[in-house]
Design a protein around this motif. Sequence first.
Motif, PDB file in Angstrom:
ATOM      1  N   MET A 148     -50.720  -1.337  70.348  1.00  0.00           N
ATOM      2  CA  MET A 148     -50.800  -2.801  70.522  1.00  0.00           C
ATOM      3  C   MET A 148     -51.366  -3.512  69.285  1.00  0.00           C
ATOM      4  O   MET A 148     -50.814  -4.522  68.846  1.00  0.00           O
ATOM      5  CB  MET A 148     -51.646  -3.171  71.757  1.00  0.00           C
TER       6      MET A 148
ATOM      7  N   ALA B 285     -51.029   3.393  73.878  1.00  0.00           N
ATOM      8  CA  ALA B 285     -50.909   1.926  73.870  1.00  0.00           C
ATOM      9  C   ALA B 285     -52.079   1.298  73.113  1.00  0.00           C
ATOM     10  O   ALA B 285     -51.922   0.294  72.420  1.00  0.00           O
ATOM     11  CB  ALA B 285     -50.858   1.393  75.306  1.00  0.00           C
TER      12      ALA B 285
ATOM     13  N   LYS C 146     -50.785  -7.977  76.021  1.00  0.00           N
ATOM     14  CA  LYS C 146     -51.632  -7.148  75.141  1.00  0.00           C
ATOM     15  C   LYS C 146     -51.203  -7.300  73.683  1.00  0.00           C
ATOM     16  O   LYS C 146     -52.038  -7.398  72.776  1.00  0.00           O
ATOM     17  CB  LYS C 146     -51.560  -5.687  75.580  1.00  0.00           C
TER      18      LYS C 146
ATOM     19  N   GLY D 166     -47.053   2.759  85.401  1.00  0.00           N
ATOM     20  CA  GLY D 166     -46.798   1.745  84.378  1.00  0.00           C
ATOM     21  C   GLY D 166     -47.558   0.487  84.712  1.00  0.00           C
ATOM     22  O   GLY D 166     -48.730   0.545  85.106  1.00  0.00           O
TER      23      GLY D 166
ATOM     24  N   LEU E 111     -53.830   3.303  86.804  1.00  0.00           N
ATOM     25  CA  LEU E 111     -53.521   3.900  85.497  1.00  0.00           C
ATOM     26  C   LEU E 111     -54.682   3.569  84.553  1.00  0.00           C
ATOM     27  O   LEU E 111     -54.637   2.588  83.810  1.00  0.00           O
ATOM     28  CB  LEU E 111     -52.187   3.350  84.990  1.00  0.00           C
TER      29      LEU E 111
ATOM     30  N   LYS F  68     -35.074  -3.510  81.456  1.00  0.00           N
ATOM     31  CA  LYS F  68     -35.957  -3.811  80.321  1.00  0.00           C
ATOM     32  C   LYS F  68     -35.185  -3.824  78.995  1.00  0.00           C
ATOM     33  O   LYS F  68     -35.691  -4.260  77.971  1.00  0.00           O
ATOM     34  CB  LYS F  68     -37.109  -2.814  80.267  1.00  0.00           C
TER      35      LYS F  68
ATOM     36  N   GLU G 124     -38.022  -8.981  85.275  1.00  0.00           N
ATOM     37  CA  GLU G 124     -39.377  -8.482  84.985  1.00  0.00           C
ATOM     38  C   GLU G 124     -40.340  -9.414  85.702  1.00  0.00           C
ATOM     39  O   GLU G 124     -40.480 -10.581  85.331  1.00  0.00           O
ATOM     40  CB  GLU G 124     -39.637  -8.516  83.476  1.00  0.00           C
TER      41      GLU G 124
ATOM     42  N   ASN H  98     -48.638   6.521  76.867  1.00  0.00           N
ATOM     43  CA  ASN H  98     -49.687   6.434  77.883  1.00  0.00           C
ATOM     44  C   ASN H  98     -50.707   5.384  77.435  1.00  0.00           C
ATOM     45  O   ASN H  98     -50.521   4.730  76.400  1.00  0.00           O
ATOM     46  CB  ASN H  98     -50.328   7.793  78.151  1.00  0.00           C
ATOM     47  N   VAL H  99     -51.768   5.223  78.191  1.00  0.00           N
ATOM     48  CA  VAL H  99     -52.725   4.157  77.883  1.00  0.00           C
ATOM     49  C   VAL H  99     -53.355   4.386  76.506  1.00  0.00           C
ATOM     50  O   VAL H  99     -53.494   3.457  75.710  1.00  0.00           O
ATOM     51  CB  VAL H  99     -53.808   4.058  78.986  1.00  0.00           C
TER      52      VAL H  99
ATOM     53  N   GLY I 134     -44.796  -8.491  83.547  1.00  0.00           N
ATOM     54  CA  GLY I 134     -45.115  -7.829  82.294  1.00  0.00           C
ATOM     55  C   GLY I 134     -46.593  -8.016  82.023  1.00  0.00           C
ATOM     56  O   GLY I 134     -47.185  -9.052  82.392  1.00  0.00           O
ATOM     57  N   THR I 135     -47.192  -6.992  81.441  1.00  0.00           N
ATOM     58  CA  THR I 135     -48.579  -7.108  80.973  1.00  0.00           C
ATOM     59  C   THR I 135     -48.677  -6.598  79.535  1.00  0.00           C
ATOM     60  O   THR I 135     -49.561  -7.017  78.790  1.00  0.00           O
ATOM     61  CB  THR I 135     -49.546  -6.301  81.870  1.00  0.00           C
ATOM     62  N   GLY I 136     -47.713  -5.734  79.162  1.00  0.00           N
ATOM     63  CA  GLY I 136     -47.644  -5.308  77.764  1.00  0.00           C
ATOM     64  C   GLY I 136     -47.448  -6.526  76.859  1.00  0.00           C
ATOM     65  O   GLY I 136     -48.086  -6.640  75.796  1.00  0.00           O
TER      66      GLY I 136
ATOM     67  N   TRP J 233     -58.472  -4.229  75.915  1.00  0.00           N
ATOM     68  CA  TRP J 233     -57.261  -4.572  75.156  1.00  0.00           C
ATOM     69  C   TRP J 233     -57.502  -5.475  73.961  1.00  0.00           C
ATOM     70  O   TRP J 233     -56.570  -5.951  73.337  1.00  0.00           O
ATOM     71  CB  TRP J 233     -56.190  -5.124  76.098  1.00  0.00           C
TER      72      TRP J 233
ATOM     73  N   VAL K 111     -42.489  -0.830  73.776  1.00  0.00           N
ATOM     74  CA  VAL K 111     -43.089   0.287  74.514  1.00  0.00           C
ATOM     75  C   VAL K 111     -43.308  -0.137  75.954  1.00  0.00           C
ATOM     76  O   VAL K 111     -43.933  -1.142  76.228  1.00  0.00           O
ATOM     77  CB  VAL K 111     -44.422   0.748  73.876  1.00  0.00           C
TER      78      VAL K 111
HETATM   79  N1  PLP Z   1     -47.608   1.631  80.565  1.00  0.00           N
HETATM   80  C1  PLP Z   1     -48.724   1.544  79.848  1.00  0.00           C
HETATM   81  C2  PLP Z   1     -49.372   2.805  79.371  1.00  0.00           C
HETATM   82  C3  PLP Z   1     -49.273   0.310  79.538  1.00  0.00           C
HETATM   83  O1  PLP Z   1     -50.404   0.230  78.828  1.00  0.00           O
HETATM   84  C4  PLP Z   1     -48.614  -0.850  79.999  1.00  0.00           C
HETATM   85  C5  PLP Z   1     -49.110  -2.196  79.682  1.00  0.00           C
HETATM   86  O2  PLP Z   1     -49.656  -2.408  78.632  1.00  0.00           O
HETATM   87  C6  PLP Z   1     -47.451  -0.726  80.737  1.00  0.00           C
HETATM   88  C7  PLP Z   1     -46.977   0.522  81.007  1.00  0.00           C
HETATM   89  C8  PLP Z   1     -46.671  -1.934  81.216  1.00  0.00           C
HETATM   90  O3  PLP Z   1     -45.887  -2.439  80.208  1.00  0.00           O
HETATM   91  P1  PLP Z   1     -44.833  -3.635  80.465  1.00  0.00           P
HETATM   92  O4  PLP Z   1     -45.628  -4.768  80.986  1.00  0.00           O
HETATM   93  O5  PLP Z   1     -44.312  -3.916  79.090  1.00  0.00           O
HETATM   94  O6  PLP Z   1     -43.807  -3.120  81.385  1.00  0.00           O
END
Ligand code: PLP
Length: 827
Positions: A651, A647, A674, A132, A88, A568, A666, A643-644, A669-671, A485, A561
């Motif tokens: 963020m 985001a 960020k 994702g 992605l 979630k 979970e 989408n990216v 998580g990476t969101g 990021w 998001v």
């Molecule tokens: N989708 C997009 C576009 C993202 O940038 C990210 C992470 O930043 C994710 C999904 C994953 O998010 P999460 O870790 O909150 O599930």
Amino acid sequence: MSATPKIEPIGAKVPEPRQNDPDTLARQIVEKLTYSICKHPEQARKYDWLRAVTLVVRDRIIDHWFPSTDRVRDSGDKRVYYLSMEFLIGRMLRDAINNLQLTGPIREALKRYNVELDMVELLEPDAALGNGGLGRLAACFMESMASTGVPGVGYGIRYVHGFFRQEIAEGAQVELPETWLVHGNPWEFERRDSSYEIGFGGKVLTQQEPGKPPRHVWRPAERVLAVAFDTPIVGWRGSQVNTLRLWSAQAVDPILLDAFNSGDHIGALVESNKAEAITRVLYPADSHQAGQELRLRQEYFFSAASLQDIIRRHLGENDSLDNLADKVAIQLNDTHPAVSVAELMRLLVDVHGYEWAKAWEITRATFGYTNHTLLPEALEHWPINLFERLLPRQMQIIYQINADVIREASQTGFDGAQISAISLIDEGNGRRVRMGQLAFVGSHAVNGVSALHTELMKETVFRNLHELYPERIQNKTNGVTPRRWLMECNPGLTGLLTEAIGPGFLDDIEKLRDADGLADDAAFREKFAAVKRANKGRLADLISDRLAITIDPGAIFDIQVKRIHEYKRQFLNIIEAIALYNQIRAHPEKDWTPRVKIFAGKAAPSYVQAKEIIHLANDVARVVNSDPSVRDLLKIVFIPNYNVSLAEIIMPAADLSEQISTAGLEASGTGNMKFALNGALTIGTLDGANVEMLEHLGEDNIFIFGLTADEVAQRRREAHSGRSIIDETPLLREALDAISAGVFAPESPARYHSLVSNLYNNDWWMICADFEAYWNTQRELDGLFLTQDAWQSKAVHNTARMGWFSSDRSIREYAKDIWQAGPGKVR
Ligand code: PLP
Ligand code: GL7
């Protein structure tokens, strides 16, 4: 006869290093417009500028790409192959320009033609070849491998249609095809010379010579061609350029000419359509198995093509495959490429004549497997008859691997129940191949993606395999690339930090720690808050442009998001919003802290409950936003098509990050990472990487609530339901009553009955169980926001202490502990 003119040997002339000043860049951009696009600058349209700038940047990447590739080949260093169904990536131009440090000069060059670099960058479509977190992690890893000097190659699928485009119509999600390739893709290079035949179906011939093990020859009934498309991935400061190689499926015979000539024009193209279907669309399933034949074809197609490519490259540089594992590490990104284990065994045994035991040793030493989820509905398993029909020889191999593993387990003293738990064949479920077990036994290292997730892997899905191979599971906590990021998405904060602590953190993100003391510096806090305010203004403008909703950048921007999924718990967030709405109306005299709740995310098209949650968020938003009695105290916004690129705007604009999954579900998580890196505070459960964020940030700087993973498991064992909690919690009851009464959907009052009744009867996701703790923590945050000094001080601590969550750190750990590639050599 005149003498033949002497020809310079190829490669004798190395191009002059390019100049990066604005004059040169401006000249080259116009050259591209003229000779590659055939336009005068006066005639050029927006997309022409995008293409011209991309081509100029691309030339510079190529200048680094050749030496990077040569260096790896000439050094004989081990290469890392990252096999992933998903990448992605998002937009690539800004990332490339940033990493080559050309932002200033290109901006300047374009200004001469009255063209804004930002406008040009925004025209680029997102490469959305993923769903994702899992796919975005693969993209961060590719960038970090290039930035840390790991010689990595990504292998995946060149989907014609990436992740669908989401629109919201009357509150509900509508899925539309995504078409990222319509303007062409200047980043990719088609490599017809790297194409391979991939077989499906057919039969296996067995040749038995006396005194020798039987030889198996697979005769597939169908063949398709896998054609490589290469995209360069440029690391920070252009130090290294790695390759992302994506496979596209084509028919071996593009048209059946006989059929065409005899008038069957459609039939003539059937083969070609069938082949191309393999790489036409990305399955939009996130955290649940798609389970369709085409999906298994996709998995085998890209695995088999990648392995043929890896072996061809290896044999071009080495005498045999004996040393494959010394020169090659292959990482399986989840089980999607797990069939590679059986395929490599087939290539070694059937094609290259290795003995079974030796082949198994090589295979295991070569592969590593990353598990990304424990959700049972996401664990891949294929019906045996489908697998056998599509991949008959691989099925035989899986049976043989299974027999070996079971023998080993029996010798260790495993009982029947333990053996059926580790078996690669699930006998209880209509006979299925378990891809997790295959990936596990076929790899020398198996890793989880956060400390908690890794421990849970040992206790749950892989409990018995962990007992059999206790050294195999290890943890590699996820990370995110600080280039995209932080630097690229938040130039304001990057500038402020550079001014305050110097530029060292750009090369070593853990140096952000030097900013920690600035949390006590009032002048710095003010500047930090001003950057946040500007980023919130940018998001408010986007919301106003796209949705015609006005929000106040002075309010708390409270943001969730991510993909929409029951675990979630966007639903918990919406219920809290309704309870808050009720309270504001009941007590208008109170000193409420203004809040904007922002949601974005896509639901899998077949996931009914997730779609209802999206609908509910939009229905509640409509009612709340049009109610004058709440004034500006509460607004709810659902931004379509997460989408990216979206985001990257969201963020940096968050005050509060919602990471509220049911504990234990979970994986990482990476969101979450960020948001915190960009100075948002987190409200979250003790789940995934939140646990490690708590350790790094300190408990004063993150807001943890709710049940732990153990407590969730305990409640589930006790057949917990929400009914008594709802009865005893008026805030929760009133919110649910309002939903049930159709307050938010007067046109269809029963719309959310099943969502609500699930809470009463079962509460599987612990929404009721966690509601009160969540509500109380939110009110604590309301109070904190009113004392901006305290809030901003915590926000500064967040940014300063998040450096560890860089994907550079993750990649260095993989390189050292799993791949044995590049450590020491890792820059
Ligand atoms: N989708 C997009 C576009 C993202 O940038 C990210 C992470 O930043 C994710 C999904 C994953 O998010 P999460 O870790 O909150 O599930
Ligand atoms: C995921 C996890 O759900 C997510 O928590 C994790 O951050 C991500 C990357 O490791 O992988 N697993 C999974 O199947 N998907 C994810 O996003 C789709």
